[in-house]
Enzyme design. Structure first.
Site, mmCIF file in Angstrom:
data_model
loop_
_atom_site.group_PDB
_atom_site.id
_atom_site.type_symbol
_atom_site.label_atom_id
_atom_site.label_comp_id
_atom_site.label_asym_id
_atom_site.label_seq_id
_atom_site.Cartn_x
_atom_site.Cartn_y
_atom_site.Cartn_z
ATOM 1 N N HIS A 197 80.695 -35.990 -20.338
ATOM 2 C CA HIS A 197 80.826 -35.493 -19.024
ATOM 3 C C HIS A 197 82.146 -34.884 -18.836
ATOM 4 O O HIS A 197 82.317 -33.709 -18.657
ATOM 5 C CB HIS A 197 80.305 -36.485 -18.058
ATOM 6 C CG HIS A 197 80.336 -35.971 -16.683
ATOM 7 N ND1 HIS A 197 80.608 -36.879 -15.461
ATOM 8 C CD2 HIS A 197 80.278 -34.615 -15.900
ATOM 9 C CE1 HIS A 197 80.493 -36.371 -14.322
ATOM 10 N NE2 HIS A 197 80.368 -34.988 -14.595
ATOM 11 N N HIS A 229 76.728 -29.385 -17.761
ATOM 12 C CA HIS A 229 77.263 -30.145 -16.827
ATOM 13 C C HIS A 229 75.930 -30.964 -15.986
ATOM 14 O O HIS A 229 76.099 -31.940 -15.752
ATOM 15 C CB HIS A 229 78.390 -29.443 -15.969
ATOM 16 C CG HIS A 229 78.905 -30.250 -14.797
ATOM 17 N ND1 HIS A 229 78.348 -30.353 -13.341
ATOM 18 C CD2 HIS A 229 79.587 -31.317 -14.940
ATOM 19 C CE1 HIS A 229 78.794 -31.247 -12.797
ATOM 20 N NE2 HIS A 229 79.622 -31.772 -13.622
ATOM 21 N N ASN A 256 75.536 -34.745 -15.109
ATOM 22 C CA ASN A 256 75.887 -35.075 -14.087
ATOM 23 C C ASN A 256 75.145 -35.883 -13.148
ATOM 24 O O ASN A 256 75.327 -36.869 -12.371
ATOM 25 C CB ASN A 256 76.790 -33.948 -13.411
ATOM 26 C CG ASN A 256 77.604 -34.356 -12.059
ATOM 27 O OD1 ASN A 256 78.804 -34.702 -12.263
ATOM 28 N ND2 ASN A 256 76.937 -34.249 -10.880
ATOM 29 N N ILE A 267 81.334 -30.930 -9.119
ATOM 30 C CA ILE A 267 81.409 -32.208 -8.696
ATOM 31 C C ILE A 267 81.545 -33.303 -9.878
ATOM 32 O O ILE A 267 80.732 -32.798 -10.833
ATOM 33 C CB ILE A 267 80.176 -32.370 -7.836
ATOM 34 C CG1 ILE A 267 80.187 -33.604 -7.054
ATOM 35 C CG2 ILE A 267 78.701 -32.489 -8.641
ATOM 36 C CD1 ILE A 267 79.325 -33.604 -5.767
HETATM 37 FE FE LIG Z 1 80.583 -33.674 -12.899
#
Ligand SMILES: [Fe+2]
Ligand SMILES: *[C@@H]1O[C@H](CO)[C@@H](O)[C@H](O)[C@H]1NC(C)=O
Ligand SMILES: *[C@@H]1O[C@H](CO)[C@@H](O)[C@H](O)[C@H]1NC(C)=O
Ligand SMILES: *[C@@H]1O[C@H](CO)[C@@H](O)[C@H](O)[C@H]1NC(C)=O
Ligand SMILES: CC(=O)N[C@H]1CO[C@H](CO)[C@@H](O)[C@@H]1O
Length: 786
Positions: free
Chosen positions: A447, A638, A642, A786
């Site tokens: 990540h 991602h 995530n 994020i």
């Molecule tokens: Fe992230």
């Protein structure tokens, strides 16, 4: 230089214009027409007021000679009072031009604007600055507060290679001139990022920035008190479930109440509860089955590590001079009864053996990691692919560095599946250590390093070297939204010395160093999904298959869905690039593109500048491959890593982040306890209560979509380019993604695919392109935001 027309003033400008008003306002401005001015390609603007404003668009109507259509300028930029700038701000019309095709009068403006964005490399950057520049990760430690808070500089050395971050130019610490001073936590949201990289939308800045900060500043102290009063150990799984079911009382007060409600969306019944994680929604116990344990390696939150076993026993690639014999101690006897009568040769030849290998990546750091409160092993998990397509764990090997020194090799213990009694409890513990190693690698490597950190230098290089008029800038820019900003927050609160990551993930203070160690093997070309699958042996070359590869495991949900998304991105990028580059020569001859690529290699990923695998950027294929990889990393990769965090790891026993004691030895007190209260031993081995509450607070925040999220294949404005063909290609891209959605849904409801839903009844939806707001466990936003 182009001809600049006479200035004009906005009509009805209200002097009290406020910068953060959510509604848009429109103003009129009338320009005088001058005979020889031609069709305007850019405009200059000066803000003579005292505060900044956000300029969205300018539309010119009735331009003589261009009466048939208005001319659009998409600006989306903060414009500060003119004394903050050395020159007037310039905005270009939404027409894409390669550098060599730029209308001559615009050429100097195009070049000058890039120089402004590059800055001069000096001084501390301020709120209104727009400079994109590079720096090492030298702002994570705080040596002025003592040795314990110092951290090595990551990047710029062969010992600690790392991608670059955005430069902020703060002064050095007094203790170490190579370390940049930090901003106090109270001020932490004021960290510099180029002005237009700052969260502009209220929702995200509120819940994310404020949320991260309030966890550290307000929630952590309350949780600490709570755990001190309750005991920091969970005593049973019912005790764990309390945090979702009954909740607990936290102190009240207007400020805290506001945080509970607005950051964590809690009801107002006075109890602080976490949302029930999806993994235990269908069943409170199915997560403990071997089948689910294995399924999450191909359809969980870290489905990018498992590889095909091509030799037995598994070998190590660690340097034998330094680390001795690190080969696996798993023998044929350990596994032979679980291969459905196959011989070893048959199982290997028919691609039925797999491994989740966290040995080489952890072993070199284990001695240091175990000098903290962590007690961890390097792990290897062997799996067998059954006829029905699901995986069966065969053995787990837990290894430690040799007590007499690294060169003596590893000390290993092999565990095999057992259902009952002490053996069964030991097996559950062995799986927990695998979960811990996989959680750490997920957060730090898959990540953080491979998406967030790897993309930031691309964002910087693109803004410094490709004009906003450049078609590749227009292509990539949407995939960079908020990345520099979230990464800057991460340096403030998550990945810094003593930050949330060190506090909740097992490598503790060595977390970031460990990620630098793994970056040594990073390979840009290999970030392409088909190449990455091939490297792990999960796919083999096959010229007759769509991507030139065939999966060796047909029911590998991450790869099956991922390849479809990959393909859609690739087609879109291919269509788009071919519109602007009729030949390889055009790629070679594009001066901005060449500078961009050179800078990305030599500065952005400067510690990798001599690597042989960089595409040379001499052909259209180089360009298309590279842009596909960049968009893939920033969006789908991602998202896959995530948004599964809370659904899978919100229930800590399923994905523990820390282990605090080694496996109980026969004869020890804990070994006896395994006979009477095995859950107690399990829970005191894994993450403790406080770290659990802190950890899941963070992942809850980070797994959420904001209400104004933009997903792959969406644009917020159809005016992003004027090129009809580019718009049409973009529309095809959107349609293709719609098709992917339908296919994922179909497969998820077809029971033939055992790995898609599994015993927990949690379907694999992380590659489903669209999503609503909140904790949905699906949706691919266009950027790593994020
Ligand atoms: Fe992230
Ligand atoms: C390394 O250890 C493995 C497993 O114990 C053993 O089979 C192998 O022969 C050893 N290799 C060397 C070079 O000593
Ligand atoms: C980098 O990745 C590419 C694509 O998978 C591969 O061909 C190449 O051998 C790799 N290079 C290194 C040095 O690992
Ligand atoms: C991504 O989001 C930004 C900001 O809203 C927007 O300008 C851009 O068009 C979006 N891009 C895509 C591909 O959705
Ligand atoms: C503090 C501590 O327990 N350290 C241990 C970490 O692991 C190594 C390797 O087994 C041990 O030698 C240390 O004692």
């Amino acid at each position: 230089m182009g001809k600049v027309g006479k200035g004009a003033e906005l009509k009805n400008w209200i002097t009290t214009i406020t910068s953060l008003k959510p509604e848009d306002s429109a103003y009129e401005v009338t320009f005088d027409w001058e005979e020889d001015i031609g069709i305007p390609g850019a405009f200059l603007i000066k803000n003579n007021h005292h505060s900044e404003f956000f300029l969205k668009t300018l539309t010119l109507e009735d331009v003589p000679g261009h009466e048939h259509a208005p001319i659009h300028f998409v600006c989306n930029s903060w414009v500060y009072p003119s004394d903050k700038y050395k020159s007037d701000r310039i905005f270009f019309a939404n027409q894409a031009y390669l550098p060599s095709q730029t209308p001559l009068p615009l050429v100097p403006y195009r070049e000058e604007e890039l120089l402004v964005l590059q800055g001069d490399g000096t001084g501390e950057l301020q709120e209104w600055d727009r400079v994109y520049d590079y720096a090492y990760y030298n702002d994570l430690g705080d040596p002025d507060s003592g040795e314990d808070s110092a951290r090595p500089v990551l990047g710029g050395s062969s010992q600690y290679p790392y991608p670059r971050r955005g430069r902020t130019g703060r002064p050095p610490t007094s203790t170490d001139p190579n370390t940049e001073s930090r901003i106090p936590l109270l001020m932490s949201l004021n960290i510099y990022v180029p002005r237009d990289e700052r969260f502009g939308h209220l929702k995200l800045s509120d819940f994310l920035g404020y949320g991260l900060k309030s966890i550290m500043q307000f929630l952590l102290p309350e949780l600490t008190d709570l755990c001190a009063s309750l005991s920091n150990e969970f005593t049973s799984f019912e005790d764990v479930l309390q945090i979702y079911e009954g909740g607990f009382k936290l102190p009240e007060g207007p400020l805290l109440q506001n945080i509970y409600r607005n950051v964590f969306h809690r009801d107002d019944d006075g109890f602080f509860k976490y949302p029930m994680p999806d993994i235990i929604k269908g069943s409170k116990t199915a997560w403990r089955t071997d089948e689910e344990f294995a399924r999450e390696m191909v359809a969980g939150m870290n489905p990018v590590i498992i590889s095909r076993l091509q030799e037995f026993p598994p070998k190590s690639n660690l340097d034998t001079q330094l680390y001795g014999n690190q080969s696996s101690k798993i023998t044929w006897d350990h596994i032979k009864n679980r291969l459905d009568e196959l011989t070893l040769e048959e199982a290997l030849e028919t691609n039925r053996l797999f491994i989740l290998n966290h040995h080489d990546s952890l072993m070199p750091y284990l001695r240091r990691i175990n000098s903290t409160t962590t007690k961890m092993y390097a792990t290897r998990t062997l799996l067998f692919l059954k006829k029905d397509g699901s995986l069966r764990p065969l053995a787990i090997e837990l290894s430690l560095p040799h007590p007499d020194g690294d060169k003596h090799g590893a000390v290993s213990q092999v565990y095999t599946p057992a259902q009952d009694g002490v053996e069964g409890s030991i097996w559950q513990l062995a799986k927990a250590y695998v979960g811990v190693s996989d959680s750490g690698v997920h957060q730090l490597i898959s990540h953080w390093l491979n998406t967030h950190a790897a993309i930031e230098p691309v964002v910087i290089a693109t803004n410094r070297q490709l004009s906003v008029m450049h078609p590749i800038h227009k292509l990539l820019h949407p995939h960079f939204r908020d990345t520099m900003n979230i990464n800057a927050f991460a340096r403030q609160i998550l990945i810094n010395a003593g930050g949330i990551l060190e506090a909740t993930v097992f490598p503790a203070r060595y977390a970031m160093e460990l990620s630098s160690f793994i970056y040594k093997d990073w390979n840009f070309t290999e970030q392409a999904l088909p190449a990455e699958l091939r490297k792990r042996g999960m796919a083999v070359e096959d010229p007759n298959s769509p991507h030139g590869i065939r999966l060796v495991m047909e029911d590998y949900p991450y790869a099956v869905d991922g390849l479809q998304i990959w393909s859609a991105i690739n087609t879109w990028v291919d269509d788009y690039c071919n519109l602007y580059y009729p030949s390889d020569e055009a790629v070679k001859g594009d001066t901005e593109l060449q500078s961009w690529w050179k800078e990305l290699r030599e500065e952005g990923h400067g510690d990798k500048k001599d690597a042989p695998w960089w595409p040379k950027m001499q052909t259209r294929k180089d360009l298309i491959d590279s842009c596909t990889i960049i968009i893939w990393i920033a969006s789908a990769l991602h998202a896959a890593l995530n948004f599964g965090q809370y659904p899978y790891a919100g229930y800590m026993p399923n994905r523990p982040t820390v282990s605090r004691q080694f496996m109980p030895e026969p004869g020890s007190e804990d070994y006896e306890l395994l006979k009477t209260d095995p859950d107690r031993v399990f829970l005191k081995t894994i993450t403790a209560r406080l770290q659990t509450l802190l950890g899941i607070s963070i992942i809850e925040l980070l797994s959420r979509h904001s209400s104004d999220e933009i997903y792959l294949g969406q644009r917020d404005t159809p005016l992003w380019t004027k090129d009809e063909e580019a718009l049409a290609a973009f529309e095809r891209f959107g349609k293709e993604l719609g098709g992917v959605e339908r296919k994922i849904m179909e497969m998820n409801s077809d029971e033939k695919w055992k790995n898609r839903v599994g015993p927990t009844k949690l379907p694999y939806t992380l590659m489903y392109p669209m999503s609503g707001e909140g904790l949905t466990g699906r949706g691919i936003p266009n950027s790593t935001s994020i």
